[in-house]
Design an enzyme around this catalytic site. Structure first.
Site, mmCIF file in Angstrom:
data_model
loop_
_atom_site.group_PDB
_atom_site.id
_atom_site.type_symbol
_atom_site.label_atom_id
_atom_site.label_comp_id
_atom_site.label_asym_id
_atom_site.label_seq_id
_atom_site.Cartn_x
_atom_site.Cartn_y
_atom_site.Cartn_z
ATOM 1 N N ASN A 244 0.869 -1.492 -0.027
ATOM 2 C CA ASN A 244 0.466 0.477 -0.004
ATOM 3 C C ASN A 244 0.412 1.503 0.176
ATOM 4 O O ASN A 244 1.243 1.257 0.772
ATOM 5 C CB ASN A 244 -1.114 -0.212 1.502
ATOM 6 C CG ASN A 244 -1.639 1.028 0.935
ATOM 7 O OD1 ASN A 244 -2.536 0.685 2.625
ATOM 8 N ND2 ASN A 244 -2.384 1.643 0.640
ATOM 9 N N GLN B 106 -1.926 6.720 -1.965
ATOM 10 C CA GLN B 106 -2.031 7.799 -1.144
ATOM 11 C C GLN B 106 -1.265 9.384 -1.523
ATOM 12 O O GLN B 106 -0.458 8.786 -1.495
ATOM 13 C CB GLN B 106 -2.925 7.403 0.006
ATOM 14 C CG GLN B 106 -4.165 7.436 0.363
ATOM 15 C CD GLN B 106 -3.998 5.634 0.309
ATOM 16 O OE1 GLN B 106 -3.695 5.242 0.230
ATOM 17 N NE2 GLN B 106 -5.577 5.280 0.089
ATOM 18 N N CYS C 13 -5.336 7.061 7.505
ATOM 19 C CA CYS C 13 -5.180 5.921 6.566
ATOM 20 C C CYS C 13 -3.864 4.753 7.587
ATOM 21 O O CYS C 13 -2.591 5.807 8.201
ATOM 22 C CB CYS C 13 -4.437 6.696 5.536
ATOM 23 S SG CYS C 13 -3.227 5.101 4.424
ATOM 24 N N GLY C 14 -4.472 3.630 8.124
ATOM 25 C CA GLY C 14 -3.403 3.416 8.925
ATOM 26 C C GLY C 14 -2.216 3.325 8.049
ATOM 27 O O GLY C 14 -1.667 3.043 9.148
ATOM 28 N N ASN C 15 -2.213 2.644 7.505
ATOM 29 C CA ASN C 15 -0.388 2.119 6.521
ATOM 30 C C ASN C 15 0.495 3.363 6.175
ATOM 31 O O ASN C 15 1.515 3.176 6.659
ATOM 32 C CB ASN C 15 -0.749 1.094 5.545
ATOM 33 C CG ASN C 15 -1.090 -0.405 5.931
ATOM 34 O OD1 ASN C 15 -1.078 -1.323 6.633
ATOM 35 N ND2 ASN C 15 -1.936 -1.004 4.579
ATOM 36 N N HIS D 93 -16.351 1.653 7.047
ATOM 37 C CA HIS D 93 -15.652 0.347 6.243
ATOM 38 C C HIS D 93 -17.375 -0.496 6.412
ATOM 39 O O HIS D 93 -17.580 -0.330 7.418
ATOM 40 C CB HIS D 93 -14.447 -0.105 7.131
ATOM 41 C CG HIS D 93 -12.961 0.437 7.456
ATOM 42 N ND1 HIS D 93 -12.562 -0.454 5.668
ATOM 43 C CD2 HIS D 93 -12.484 1.625 7.782
ATOM 44 C CE1 HIS D 93 -11.261 0.468 5.716
ATOM 45 N NE2 HIS D 93 -11.367 1.558 6.464
ATOM 46 N N GLU E 90 -10.953 -0.144 -1.835
ATOM 47 C CA GLU E 90 -10.732 1.443 -1.063
ATOM 48 C C GLU E 90 -11.346 2.606 -1.723
ATOM 49 O O GLU E 90 -10.822 2.569 -2.947
ATOM 50 C CB GLU E 90 -9.069 2.037 -0.367
ATOM 51 C CG GLU E 90 -8.328 0.924 0.214
ATOM 52 C CD GLU E 90 -7.495 1.788 0.805
ATOM 53 O OE1 GLU E 90 -6.998 2.939 1.660
ATOM 54 O OE2 GLU E 90 -6.087 0.681 0.785
ATOM 55 N N ARG E 91 -12.130 3.408 -1.227
ATOM 56 C CA ARG E 91 -12.766 4.501 -1.590
ATOM 57 C C ARG E 91 -12.105 5.111 -2.581
ATOM 58 O O ARG E 91 -10.952 5.902 -1.067
ATOM 59 C CB ARG E 91 -13.611 5.185 -1.192
ATOM 60 C CG ARG E 91 -12.978 6.029 0.461
ATOM 61 C CD ARG E 91 -13.911 6.680 1.433
ATOM 62 N NE ARG E 91 -13.476 7.656 2.580
ATOM 63 C CZ ARG E 91 -14.028 8.283 3.139
ATOM 64 N NH1 ARG E 91 -15.489 8.270 2.968
ATOM 65 N NH2 ARG E 91 -12.644 8.431 4.029
ATOM 66 N N CYS F 6 -4.568 -2.639 3.747
ATOM 67 C CA CYS F 6 -4.992 -1.604 4.236
ATOM 68 C C CYS F 6 -5.357 -1.527 5.479
ATOM 69 O O CYS F 6 -6.231 -2.816 5.948
ATOM 70 C CB CYS F 6 -6.731 -1.103 3.294
ATOM 71 S SG CYS F 6 -7.775 -0.169 4.096
ATOM 72 N N GLY F 7 -4.511 -0.589 6.353
ATOM 73 C CA GLY F 7 -4.267 -0.279 7.672
ATOM 74 C C GLY F 7 -5.921 -1.088 8.704
ATOM 75 O O GLY F 7 -6.480 -1.458 8.421
ATOM 76 N N THR F 8 -6.451 0.046 7.678
ATOM 77 C CA THR F 8 -8.293 0.514 8.795
ATOM 78 C C THR F 8 -8.494 -0.917 7.933
ATOM 79 O O THR F 8 -9.661 -1.294 8.906
ATOM 80 C CB THR F 8 -8.293 2.010 8.694
ATOM 81 O OG1 THR F 8 -8.390 2.091 6.788
ATOM 82 C CG2 THR F 8 -7.105 3.265 8.506
ATOM 83 N N GLY F 9 -8.703 -1.274 6.971
ATOM 84 C CA GLY F 9 -9.352 -2.345 7.085
ATOM 85 C C GLY F 9 -9.211 -3.630 7.192
ATOM 86 O O GLY F 9 -10.391 -3.797 7.912
#
Length: 271
Positions: A13, A46, A73-75, A157, A206-207, A215-218
């Site tokens: 990512n 991103q 954005c987690g990552n 999510h 991801e949107r 996807c970290g938050t995912g």
């Protein structure tokens, strides 16, 4: 626009990270899309700007590849947080974001842990367009699938539980669900396969970015959604195309911790 940048990735990512400490960095949506373009630009999922912060060691601003600004954005937080720790000579820093202040810790060997805070589980937290139980929302897109769950990790999510994540029609259903009327701010769409109580296989649309390698938050949302249904323990390894993250939903304070590797690819200047 003439700014130095660092190209980084967390499990594939990838991000273009710009130090905006010397002055405001406010790219237009068209400029963000040009930077993110993998054929004619630098190429990334991103774009991230690191700005001065009054409540943390830095403020992280994030734009998706489609030019839209997002709150979390987690990552990206792991990558940007690692840069801030290196510059500050610290092992723990506070990273301010539009979704709140995140605690970022060096976990050794270029692994980084981010305390993502407590997940949002109310329908207004996601947000949804109408009141609904977020554990199992009223949304059917594929016959035979159980109702998906919804979690906010600073961004919305929706998580579908599938028998085989690799066979899930992510490219077909992802963009449809992302822009469904139920999600006024659009949604990140996860397709999670429960491999075991301590392991989840995940693919995420991801949107604003599409299908990404991780996807970290995912990953955080998938663990939370699975644990709420007693499909997984409070700690699990989440497998994605780009690699693995260890996610823990800490029982004492309800915070979600994400640990995984980061990588620096190259540096350059935006022109």
């Amino acid at each position: 626009m003439n700014r130095p940048f660092v190209k980084m990735n967390g499990l594939g990512n990838d991000f273009v990270v710009v130090d905006a400490g010397a002055g405001p960095f406010r790219p237009t949506p068209a400029e963000v899309r040009a930077i993110a373009d993998r054929q004619r630009g630098v190429g990334c999922d991103q774009l991230i700007a690191l700005e001065p912060s009054r409540t943390g060691h830095a403020f992280m601003r994030v734009w998706n590849a489609d030019g839209g600004e997002v709150g979390a954005c987690g990552n990206g937080a792991r990558c940007a947080g690692w840069l801030v720790m290196q510059a500050a000579g610290r092992e723990i820093i506070d990273l301010e974001t539009a979704a709140g202040v995140l605690s970022v810790r060096d976990a050794g060997r270029e692994f980084v842990t981010v305390d993502m805070g407590a997940p949002g589980l109310g329908w207004r937290d996601i947000p949804l367009a109408q009141p609904m139980d977020t554990d199992q929302i009223d949304l059917c897109v594929q016959a035979g699938w159980p109702p998906p769950g919804c979690v906010s990790m600073g961004n919305p999510h929706v998580v579908f539980f599938v028998l085989d994540a690799e066979a899930a029609p992510v490219r077909r259903l992802g963009p449809i669900v992302e822009r469904h009327a139920l999600f006024p701010e659009r949604a990140n769409v996860g397709f999670a396969q429960i491999v075991g109580r301590d392991r989840i296989r995940l693919r995420v649309w991801e949107r604003g970015a599409g299908l990404t390698k991780a996807c970290g938050t995912g990953a955080c949302a998938a663990l939370v959604a699975a644990h709420r249904r007693d499909l997984a323990d409070d700690t699990a390894t989440v497998e994605m195309e780009g690699g693995e993250l260890v996610i823990r939903w800490r029982p004492d304070d309800g915070h979600v911790l994400m640990t995984g590797p980061i990588a620096v690819e190259f540096t350059g200047r935006l022109s």
